[in-house]
Design a protein around this motif. Structure first.
Motif, short mmCIF file in Angstrom:
data_model
loop_
_atom_site.label_atom_id
_atom_site.label_comp_id
_atom_site.label_asym_id
_atom_site.label_seq_id
_atom_site.Cartn_x
_atom_site.Cartn_y
_atom_site.Cartn_z
N ILE A 4 0.66 -1.60 0.35
CA ILE A 4 0.13 -0.31 -0.26
C ILE A 4 1.28 0.94 -0.10
N THR A 5 0.11 2.67 -0.69
CA THR A 5 0.97 3.87 -1.03
C THR A 5 -0.21 4.37 0.38
N LYS A 6 0.75 5.59 1.25
CA LYS A 6 -0.40 6.57 1.66
C LYS A 6 -0.09 7.84 1.47
N LYS A 7 -0.06 8.61 1.46
CA LYS A 7 0.39 9.70 1.95
C LYS A 7 0.45 10.05 3.33
N PHE A 8 1.00 10.57 4.13
CA PHE A 8 1.23 10.78 5.86
C PHE A 8 -0.32 11.12 6.47
N GLN A 9 -1.38 11.95 5.44
CA GLN A 9 -2.62 12.51 6.02
C GLN A 9 -3.20 11.09 6.71
N GLU A 10 -2.62 10.03 5.03
CA GLU A 10 -3.80 9.25 5.03
C GLU A 10 -3.79 7.97 6.08
N LEU A 11 -2.71 8.27 6.59
CA LEU A 11 -2.36 6.78 7.32
C LEU A 11 -3.54 6.61 8.23
N THR A 12 -3.67 5.42 9.19
CA THR A 12 -4.36 5.28 9.82
C THR A 12 -3.77 5.18 11.48
N ILE A 13 -4.15 6.44 12.41
CA ILE A 13 -3.22 5.89 13.51
C ILE A 13 -2.80 4.53 14.03
N ASP A 14 -3.27 3.57 13.67
CA ASP A 14 -2.83 1.91 13.98
C ASP A 14 -1.90 2.55 12.72
N GLU A 15 -1.53 1.92 11.71
CA GLU A 15 -0.75 1.83 10.75
C GLU A 15 0.51 2.91 11.25
N LEU A 16 0.54 3.84 11.61
CA LEU A 16 1.90 4.86 12.15
C LEU A 16 2.10 4.79 12.87
N TYR A 17 1.13 3.91 13.91
CA TYR A 17 1.84 3.47 15.00
C TYR A 17 2.61 1.98 14.94
N GLN A 18 2.57 1.27 13.72
CA GLN A 18 2.90 -0.07 13.43
C GLN A 18 4.16 0.16 12.68
N ILE A 19 4.26 1.23 11.66
CA ILE A 19 5.66 1.44 11.37
C ILE A 19 6.88 2.24 11.76
N LEU A 20 5.91 3.63 13.22
CA LEU A 20 7.19 3.46 13.47
C LEU A 20 8.17 2.94 14.74
N GLN A 21 7.18 1.95 15.08
CA GLN A 21 7.36 0.55 15.69
C GLN A 21 8.79 -0.51 15.04
N LEU A 22 7.49 -0.95 13.70
CA LEU A 22 8.69 -1.62 13.03
C LEU A 22 10.03 -0.40 12.84
N ARG A 23 10.40 0.67 12.46
CA ARG A 23 11.21 0.87 12.43
C ARG A 23 12.39 1.72 13.29
N SER A 24 11.22 1.56 14.71
CA SER A 24 12.19 1.48 16.10
C SER A 24 12.71 0.46 16.53
N GLU A 25 12.03 -0.73 15.96
CA GLU A 25 12.85 -2.15 16.93
C GLU A 25 13.92 -2.45 16.06
N VAL A 26 13.93 -1.88 13.80
CA VAL A 26 15.41 -2.09 13.29
C VAL A 26 16.37 -1.17 14.08
N PHE A 27 16.02 -0.10 13.85
CA PHE A 27 16.92 0.53 12.80
C PHE A 27 17.33 1.61 15.11
N VAL A 28 16.98 1.73 15.49
CA VAL A 28 17.08 1.80 17.35
C VAL A 28 17.35 0.82 18.11
N VAL A 29 16.94 0.16 18.31
CA VAL A 29 17.18 -0.98 19.07
C VAL A 29 18.27 -2.17 17.78
N GLU A 30 17.47 -3.22 17.12
CA GLU A 30 18.33 -4.06 16.72
C GLU A 30 19.85 -3.49 15.95
N GLN A 31 20.05 -2.06 15.44
CA GLN A 31 20.95 -2.28 15.12
C GLN A 31 21.91 -0.76 15.84
#
Length: 146
Positions: A4-31
């Motif tokens: 799926i491709t969306k603009k920031f304003q089109e993201l649901t709260i749940d999608e935004l949370y999952q995206i930020l969680q995934l980025r944090s899990e990999v880029f901050v914690v794992e790395q």
């Protein structure tokens, strides 16, 4: 996998949370890299994400030419650790390249790639430009396509 491709304003709260969680899990914690992931650039990018069983497991953000680099660009390329063995990174790159063509009508793309992923990006027709540099303490290289 469904992409799926969306603009920031089109993201649901749940999608935004999952995206930020995934980025944090990999880029901050794992790395093990302390840096400001929420950098204000999400507002002007398009968000490309792949879902599996209603969970976001793959993600990139894409920019039109001039918003990040001179060329269009792809950043925050991430696949959940337990899903990498299935080749979803390649599917994610194909979806991101297609989204850049569809939304920005661009062929020239620049990325700031983690050096250890050079061969992965070369498999998607990116070429290293210039020398290695440190970004947030991690070796990176500029790579261009098109």
């Amino acid at each position: 996998m469904n992409f799926i491709t969306k603009k920031f304003q089109e993201l649901t709260i749940d999608e935004l949370y999952q995206i930020l969680q995934l980025r944090s899990e990999v880029f901050v914690v794992e790395q093990d890299c302390v840096y400001q992931d929420v950098d204000g650039k999400d507002f002007k990018s398009l968000h490309v994400f792949g879902t599996k069983n209603d969970k976001i497991i793959a993600y990139t953000r894409i920019f039109k030419a001039g918003d990040y680099f001179k060329n269009a660009s792809i950043g925050r390329v991430v696949v959940a650790a337990n899903e990498r063995k299935y080749g979803f990174g390649h599917d994610l790159m194909k979806a991101s390249l297609k989204a850049i063509k569809t939304h920005f009508n661009a062929d020239k793309i620049t990325i700031s790639a983690q050096k250890y992923l050079k061969k992965f990006y070369e498999s998607h027709n990116f070429e290293q430009i210039g020398e290695e540099y440190l970004e947030d303490g991690i070796p990176h290289i500029r790579m261009d396509r098109g």
